[in-house]
Design an enzyme around this catalytic site. Structure first.
Site, PDB file in Angstrom:
ATOM      1  N   GLY A  12      23.027  23.130   9.276  1.00  0.00           N
ATOM      2  CA  GLY A  12      21.933  22.214   8.989  1.00  0.00           C
ATOM      3  C   GLY A  12      21.616  22.157   7.508  1.00  0.00           C
ATOM      4  O   GLY A  12      22.225  22.856   6.687  1.00  0.00           O
ATOM      5  N   ASP A  13      20.692  21.275   7.149  1.00  0.00           N
ATOM      6  CA  ASP A  13      20.225  21.125   5.762  1.00  0.00           C
ATOM      7  C   ASP A  13      21.326  20.657   4.823  1.00  0.00           C
ATOM      8  O   ASP A  13      21.303  20.928   3.627  1.00  0.00           O
ATOM      9  CB  ASP A  13      19.636  22.452   5.226  1.00  0.00           C
ATOM     10  CG  ASP A  13      18.601  23.042   6.167  1.00  0.00           C
ATOM     11  OD1 ASP A  13      17.679  22.304   6.547  1.00  0.00           O
ATOM     12  OD2 ASP A  13      18.723  24.224   6.533  1.00  0.00           O
ATOM     13  N   GLU A  14      22.302  19.912   5.353  1.00  0.00           N
ATOM     14  CA  GLU A  14      23.425  19.468   4.523  1.00  0.00           C
ATOM     15  C   GLU A  14      23.111  18.219   3.702  1.00  0.00           C
ATOM     16  O   GLU A  14      23.882  17.862   2.811  1.00  0.00           O
ATOM     17  CB  GLU A  14      24.663  19.174   5.397  1.00  0.00           C
ATOM     18  CG  GLU A  14      25.175  20.348   6.205  1.00  0.00           C
ATOM     19  CD  GLU A  14      24.598  20.390   7.613  1.00  0.00           C
ATOM     20  OE1 GLU A  14      25.100  21.151   8.444  1.00  0.00           O
ATOM     21  OE2 GLU A  14      23.621  19.624   7.878  1.00  0.00           O
ATOM     22  N   GLY A  15      22.008  17.545   4.013  1.00  0.00           N
ATOM     23  CA  GLY A  15      21.661  16.324   3.298  1.00  0.00           C
ATOM     24  C   GLY A  15      21.915  15.072   4.108  1.00  0.00           C
ATOM     25  O   GLY A  15      22.172  14.002   3.551  1.00  0.00           O
ATOM     26  N   LYS A  16      21.815  15.193   5.431  1.00  0.00           N
ATOM     27  CA  LYS A  16      22.108  14.054   6.308  1.00  0.00           C
ATOM     28  C   LYS A  16      21.158  12.887   6.069  1.00  0.00           C
ATOM     29  O   LYS A  16      21.581  11.723   6.072  1.00  0.00           O
ATOM     30  CB  LYS A  16      22.025  14.502   7.776  1.00  0.00           C
ATOM     31  CG  LYS A  16      23.078  15.514   8.167  1.00  0.00           C
ATOM     32  CD  LYS A  16      22.927  15.972   9.604  1.00  0.00           C
ATOM     33  CE  LYS A  16      21.713  16.839   9.822  1.00  0.00           C
ATOM     34  NZ  LYS A  16      21.761  18.146   9.134  1.00  0.00           N
ATOM     35  N   GLY A  17      19.870  13.192   5.871  1.00  0.00           N
ATOM     36  CA  GLY A  17      18.888  12.126   5.708  1.00  0.00           C
ATOM     37  C   GLY A  17      19.216  11.224   4.538  1.00  0.00           C
ATOM     38  O   GLY A  17      19.168   9.995   4.645  1.00  0.00           O
ATOM     39  N   ASN A  38      12.025  19.784  14.745  1.00  0.00           N
ATOM     40  CA  ASN A  38      12.565  20.896  13.963  1.00  0.00           C
ATOM     41  C   ASN A  38      13.459  20.378  12.843  1.00  0.00           C
ATOM     42  O   ASN A  38      13.800  21.108  11.911  1.00  0.00           O
ATOM     43  CB  ASN A  38      13.345  21.873  14.852  1.00  0.00           C
ATOM     44  CG  ASN A  38      14.391  21.192  15.724  1.00  0.00           C
ATOM     45  OD1 ASN A  38      14.391  19.978  15.900  1.00  0.00           O
ATOM     46  ND2 ASN A  38      15.289  21.976  16.281  1.00  0.00           N
ATOM     47  N   GLY A  40      14.357  18.227   9.472  1.00  0.00           N
ATOM     48  CA  GLY A  40      13.652  17.820   8.263  1.00  0.00           C
ATOM     49  C   GLY A  40      14.603  17.074   7.366  1.00  0.00           C
ATOM     50  O   GLY A  40      15.314  17.665   6.553  1.00  0.00           O
ATOM     51  N   HIS A  41      14.681  15.755   7.544  1.00  0.00           N
ATOM     52  CA  HIS A  41      15.622  14.948   6.771  1.00  0.00           C
ATOM     53  C   HIS A  41      14.924  14.418   5.520  1.00  0.00           C
ATOM     54  O   HIS A  41      14.002  13.613   5.600  1.00  0.00           O
ATOM     55  CB  HIS A  41      16.171  13.807   7.636  1.00  0.00           C
ATOM     56  CG  HIS A  41      17.075  14.283   8.719  1.00  0.00           C
ATOM     57  ND1 HIS A  41      17.733  13.442   9.589  1.00  0.00           N
ATOM     58  CD2 HIS A  41      17.462  15.534   9.072  1.00  0.00           C
ATOM     59  CE1 HIS A  41      18.471  14.155  10.429  1.00  0.00           C
ATOM     60  NE2 HIS A  41      18.311  15.421  10.130  1.00  0.00           N
ATOM     61  N   ARG A 143      15.178  20.242  35.188  1.00  0.00           N
ATOM     62  CA  ARG A 143      14.680  19.072  35.934  1.00  0.00           C
ATOM     63  C   ARG A 143      13.175  19.132  36.192  1.00  0.00           C
ATOM     64  O   ARG A 143      12.676  18.697  37.234  1.00  0.00           O
ATOM     65  CB  ARG A 143      15.457  18.910  37.251  1.00  0.00           C
ATOM     66  CG  ARG A 143      16.919  18.590  37.037  1.00  0.00           C
ATOM     67  CD  ARG A 143      17.752  18.823  38.262  1.00  0.00           C
ATOM     68  NE  ARG A 143      17.834  20.253  38.569  1.00  0.00           N
ATOM     69  CZ  ARG A 143      18.518  20.758  39.587  1.00  0.00           C
ATOM     70  NH1 ARG A 143      19.166  19.940  40.400  1.00  0.00           N
ATOM     71  NH2 ARG A 143      18.557  22.044  39.804  1.00  0.00           N
ATOM     72  N   GLN A 222      20.079  18.923  12.714  1.00  0.00           N
ATOM     73  CA  GLN A 222      20.593  20.288  12.614  1.00  0.00           C
ATOM     74  C   GLN A 222      22.051  20.264  12.096  1.00  0.00           C
ATOM     75  O   GLN A 222      22.378  19.449  11.262  1.00  0.00           O
ATOM     76  CB  GLN A 222      20.481  21.037  13.950  1.00  0.00           C
ATOM     77  CG  GLN A 222      19.062  21.417  14.321  1.00  0.00           C
ATOM     78  CD  GLN A 222      18.281  20.285  14.961  1.00  0.00           C
ATOM     79  OE1 GLN A 222      18.750  19.620  15.858  1.00  0.00           O
ATOM     80  NE2 GLN A 222      17.084  20.052  14.480  1.00  0.00           N
ATOM     81  N   THR A 237      20.616  26.042  18.135  1.00  0.00           N
ATOM     82  CA  THR A 237      19.540  25.204  18.643  1.00  0.00           C
ATOM     83  C   THR A 237      19.791  24.932  20.122  1.00  0.00           C
ATOM     84  O   THR A 237      20.728  25.481  20.712  1.00  0.00           O
ATOM     85  CB  THR A 237      19.437  23.909  17.810  1.00  0.00           C
ATOM     86  OG1 THR A 237      18.212  23.235  18.145  1.00  0.00           O
ATOM     87  CG2 THR A 237      20.619  22.979  18.037  1.00  0.00           C
ATOM     88  N   ARG A 303      15.955  29.572   2.404  1.00  0.00           N
ATOM     89  CA  ARG A 303      17.250  29.545   3.081  1.00  0.00           C
ATOM     90  C   ARG A 303      18.153  30.649   2.537  1.00  0.00           C
ATOM     91  O   ARG A 303      18.132  30.951   1.345  1.00  0.00           O
ATOM     92  CB  ARG A 303      17.927  28.190   2.896  1.00  0.00           C
ATOM     93  CG  ARG A 303      17.159  27.042   3.523  1.00  0.00           C
ATOM     94  CD  ARG A 303      17.817  25.702   3.245  1.00  0.00           C
ATOM     95  NE  ARG A 303      16.998  24.602   3.761  1.00  0.00           N
ATOM     96  CZ  ARG A 303      16.794  23.456   3.130  1.00  0.00           C
ATOM     97  NH1 ARG A 303      17.360  23.236   1.952  1.00  0.00           N
ATOM     98  NH2 ARG A 303      16.034  22.519   3.655  1.00  0.00           N
TER      99      ARG A 303
END
Length: 423
Positions: A12-17, A38, A40-41, A143, A222, A237, A303
């Site tokens: 995670g936190d790779e810069g997807k946003g 959970n 954070g983009h 369910r 993530q 996750t 991190r």
């Protein structure tokens, strides 16, 4: 028309946003397919920074429809606060966002269960963000969950009360104090906020876009190494973070997937507990954290940092079918004299290139290849031709080892600090 998928290849936190924001103008539809608040983009443009938790990262683009898919879990209160912030900026959120009726709700009692179970684990803590994501997915699999579509039912309050009572009964086995009333009152206001949005049957809507020649960008949250099946279990996750999750999280067939963009940092980071073979617990690791501002966008937690891990990266590329790579935050290492990449592991004294079944710190010794640093500020570079030889040597080595081209290079948090390569 096809669906392109963008996802993280590390923890995670790779810069997807940011990358979704850069690509969004090419897509009339951006759709989140898993995860919850959970995530954070972070996006940055016009000297302003924005952090999105549930809302897809195409929200700032006029004419782009943003879909929250059925694979996402939604906390109505957190979502309401996020929408309030967007609307204060003048973003017409209700026009640009549609929500799948089959997405599950995070209840106030889910958050309490998350906190109580995490506290009970002591040193074996997973490192949960304590947003209730795990317990919500447990109810989904069991369910028992409530879905967004249920809020329109006359019996919604009855369903909510029944599930809440089950949760409170479960909590009796924990020595944990809590107060649910205040959060619950705000949560129900969040339920009313949800009713302002277009609630859709996501699978039909997404497939209808494709049939009408509208390309869709599926946005993951993530990272692949946090996938519930293929990540560093149990420190993962609760959802499917890999490419396959786009199919189940949006209701699309596998043959509808076209490009798969895999995003990775030029180094590695991880938040919370769990194995991290290349972690640096020294001044170099601290420098990466400080220069890279490596603090969680959702939790603010520092991190953990380490060198790039090619063993783990190749594994993520394989299970996702990555067709193009995107490297981010290489500019963080501008001042380093030497830079390392882990190319293999030594496990019990034997060298191997495959990720072990059980990745345990202390049992794995990374084998590194060392590179000369580029010793130059990359943050203002706008053309590939201006990139220093040492940096391009680093890039070409990764491409050769992974067999996948790097099509985008991110050299800073702003959307303008991005180099698009012809691959």
């Amino acid at each position: 028309m096809k669906v392109d998928v963008i996802l993280g290849l590390q923890w995670g936190d790779e810069g997807k946003g940011k990358i979704v924001d850069v690509l969004a103008p090419k897509y009339p539809v951006v759709a989140r397919f898993q995860g919850g608040p959970n995530a954070g983009h972070s996006l940055q443009f016009g000297n302003q920074k924005f952090v999105l938790h549930t809302v897809p990262s195409g929200i700032f683009h006029h004419g782009t429809k943003n879909i929250i898919g059925n694979g996402v879990v939604i906390d109505p209160l957190i979502f309401a606060k996020e929408i309030e912030g967007l609307e204060q900026l003048g973003v017409p959120a209700t026009e640009r966002i549609s929500i799948a009726q089959k997405a599950h709700l995070i209840l106030p009692s889910h958050r309490i269960i998350d906190a109580a179970t995490e506290a009970s684990k002591g040193k074996q803590k997973i490192g949960s963000t304590l947003k209730g994501i795990g317990p919500a997915y447990v109810d989904k699999a069991g369910r028992n969950g409530l879905r967004v579509g249920d809020i329109l039912s006359p019996s919604f309050l009855e369903k909510y009360t029944y599930l809440k009572s089950k949760h409170l009964e479960f909590l009796q086995s924990f020595d944990y104090e809590y107060n649910i009333e205040d959060y619950e009152a705000q949560w129900f206001k969040g339920i009313e906020n949800l009713k302002r949005f277009e609630l859709i049957d996501g699978a039909f809507v997404v497939n209808n876009y494709l049939q009408n020649s509208k390309k869709v960008l599926a946005e993951g949250a993530q990272g692949s190494l946090l996938d519930v099946d293929f990540g560093t279990y149990p420190f993962v996750t609760s959802s499917t973070t890999i490419c396959a999750g786009a199919c189940t999280g949006l209701g699309i067939a596998p043959n509808k997937i076209d490009k798969v963009y895999g995003i990775f940092k030029a180094y590695c980071t991880r938040v919370g507990s769990g194995p991290f073979p290349t972690e640096l617990q020294d001044t170099t690791g601290e420098a990466l954290r400080s220069i890279g501002n490596e603090f969680g966008a959702t939790t603010g937690r520092p991190r953990r940092t380490g060198w790039l891990d090619l063993v783990a990266l190749k594994y993520s590329i394989m299970i996702n079918g990555v067709s193009e790579l995107v490297i981010t935050k290489a500019d963080v290492m501008d001042s380093f004299d030497r830079i390392k990449i882990a190319t293999t592991y030594k496990v019990n004294g034997k060298e191997q290139s495959l990720l072990p079944y059980d990745v345990q710190d202390g049992q794995i010794e990374p084998v590194y290849r060392e590179f000369a640093g580029w010793k130059r500020d990359l943050s203002a570079v706008v053309r590939e031709e201006e990139l220093p030889f040492e940096f391009m040597n680093y890039i070409r080595f990764i491409e050769k080892e992974t067999g996948v081209p790097i099509s985008m290079i991110s050299l800073g948090p702003d959307r303008a600090q991005t180099i698009i390569r012809q691959v």
